[in-house]
Design a protein around this motif. Structure first.
Motif, short mmCIF file in Angstrom:
data_model
loop_
_atom_site.label_atom_id
_atom_site.label_comp_id
_atom_site.label_asym_id
_atom_site.label_seq_id
_atom_site.Cartn_x
_atom_site.Cartn_y
_atom_site.Cartn_z
N VAL A 142 0.81 -1.22 0.00
CA VAL A 142 0.00 0.00 0.00
C VAL A 142 0.85 1.27 0.00
O VAL A 142 0.33 2.35 -0.20
CB VAL A 142 -1.02 0.03 1.17
CG1 VAL A 142 -1.98 -1.12 1.08
CG2 VAL A 142 -0.34 0.06 2.52
N HIS A 152 -7.70 -6.81 11.00
CA HIS A 152 -8.10 -7.24 9.66
C HIS A 152 -7.56 -8.63 9.35
O HIS A 152 -8.22 -9.42 8.66
CB HIS A 152 -7.68 -6.22 8.60
CG HIS A 152 -8.43 -4.94 8.70
ND1 HIS A 152 -9.75 -4.82 8.33
CD2 HIS A 152 -8.06 -3.73 9.17
CE1 HIS A 152 -10.15 -3.59 8.54
NE2 HIS A 152 -9.15 -2.91 9.06
N THR A 199 -8.84 -11.75 -3.26
CA THR A 199 -9.73 -11.15 -2.27
C THR A 199 -8.94 -10.40 -1.21
O THR A 199 -9.31 -9.30 -0.80
CB THR A 199 -10.61 -12.22 -1.61
OG1 THR A 199 -11.41 -12.83 -2.62
CG2 THR A 199 -11.51 -11.64 -0.53
N ILE A 233 -7.76 -7.04 -2.69
CA ILE A 233 -8.88 -6.09 -2.82
C ILE A 233 -9.25 -5.51 -1.45
O ILE A 233 -9.43 -4.30 -1.32
CB ILE A 233 -10.10 -6.78 -3.46
CG1 ILE A 233 -9.81 -7.07 -4.94
CG2 ILE A 233 -11.36 -5.92 -3.31
CD1 ILE A 233 -10.82 -8.00 -5.59
N ARG A 234 -9.34 -6.37 -0.43
CA ARG A 234 -9.72 -5.88 0.91
C ARG A 234 -8.66 -4.99 1.50
O ARG A 234 -8.97 -3.96 2.11
CB ARG A 234 -10.05 -7.05 1.82
CG ARG A 234 -11.38 -7.71 1.42
CD ARG A 234 -11.75 -8.84 2.31
NE ARG A 234 -12.06 -8.37 3.64
CZ ARG A 234 -12.49 -9.18 4.61
NH1 ARG A 234 -12.67 -10.45 4.37
NH2 ARG A 234 -12.76 -8.69 5.80
N ASP A 289 -6.41 -3.20 -0.14
CA ASP A 289 -6.40 -1.96 -0.92
C ASP A 289 -7.55 -1.05 -0.51
O ASP A 289 -7.38 0.15 -0.32
CB ASP A 289 -6.45 -2.30 -2.41
CG ASP A 289 -6.12 -1.11 -3.29
OD1 ASP A 289 -5.14 -0.42 -3.00
OD2 ASP A 289 -6.88 -0.89 -4.25
N ARG A 290 -8.73 -1.61 -0.37
CA ARG A 290 -9.93 -0.84 0.02
C ARG A 290 -9.73 -0.24 1.41
O ARG A 290 -10.04 0.92 1.65
CB ARG A 290 -11.15 -1.74 0.00
CG ARG A 290 -12.45 -0.99 0.24
CD ARG A 290 -13.65 -1.92 0.20
NE ARG A 290 -13.68 -2.73 -1.01
CZ ARG A 290 -14.02 -4.02 -1.04
NH1 ARG A 290 -14.34 -4.66 0.05
NH2 ARG A 290 -14.01 -4.68 -2.18
N THR A 291 -9.21 -1.04 2.33
CA THR A 291 -9.01 -0.57 3.71
C THR A 291 -7.96 0.53 3.75
O THR A 291 -8.10 1.52 4.47
CB THR A 291 -8.61 -1.74 4.62
OG1 THR A 291 -9.65 -2.71 4.59
CG2 THR A 291 -8.39 -1.28 6.05
N ASP A 333 -7.29 2.66 1.46
CA ASP A 333 -7.86 3.90 0.91
C ASP A 333 -8.69 4.65 1.94
O ASP A 333 -8.85 5.86 1.84
CB ASP A 333 -8.74 3.60 -0.31
CG ASP A 333 -7.91 3.28 -1.54
OD1 ASP A 333 -6.70 3.59 -1.55
OD2 ASP A 333 -8.47 2.68 -2.48
N GLN A 334 -9.23 3.94 2.92
CA GLN A 334 -10.05 4.59 3.94
C GLN A 334 -9.18 5.38 4.86
O GLN A 334 -9.44 6.29 5.45
CB GLN A 334 -10.84 3.55 4.74
CG GLN A 334 -11.87 2.84 3.89
CD GLN A 334 -12.55 1.71 4.65
OE1 GLN A 334 -12.24 1.42 5.81
NE2 GLN A 334 -13.48 1.06 4.01
#
Length: 67
Positions: free
Chosen positions: A16, A28, A56, A59-60, A62-64, A66-67
């Motif tokens: 990241v 996580h 998966t 993706i998780r 990367d999404r986390t 970004d938050q």
């Protein structure tokens, strides 16, 4: 070949591109293990994680991040 929590923390930070605290990453990891996205194996005093579903996980993470 799997990695322990500390190793995964470093790997996640590399992917990241930022420093994340263990308090952010470790919960996580537990969720991903509960979802069976990561396979958890206990080796002596360490917990070793193996990717069951690499896409998966990416993706998780990367999404986390970004938050």
């Amino acid at each position: 070949g799997g990695a322990c929590r500390r190793g995964l923390l470093g790997d996640v930070q590399t992917v990241v591109g930022t420093d994340l605290s263990p308090g952010t990453v470790y919960p996580h990891l537990t969720e991903l293990a509960d979802d069976r996205t990561l396979e958890l194996r206990r080796r002596s005093k360490r917990k070793m994680y193996h990717l069951s579903d690499p896409e998966t996980v990416f993706i998780r993470v990367d999404r986390t991040a970004d938050q």
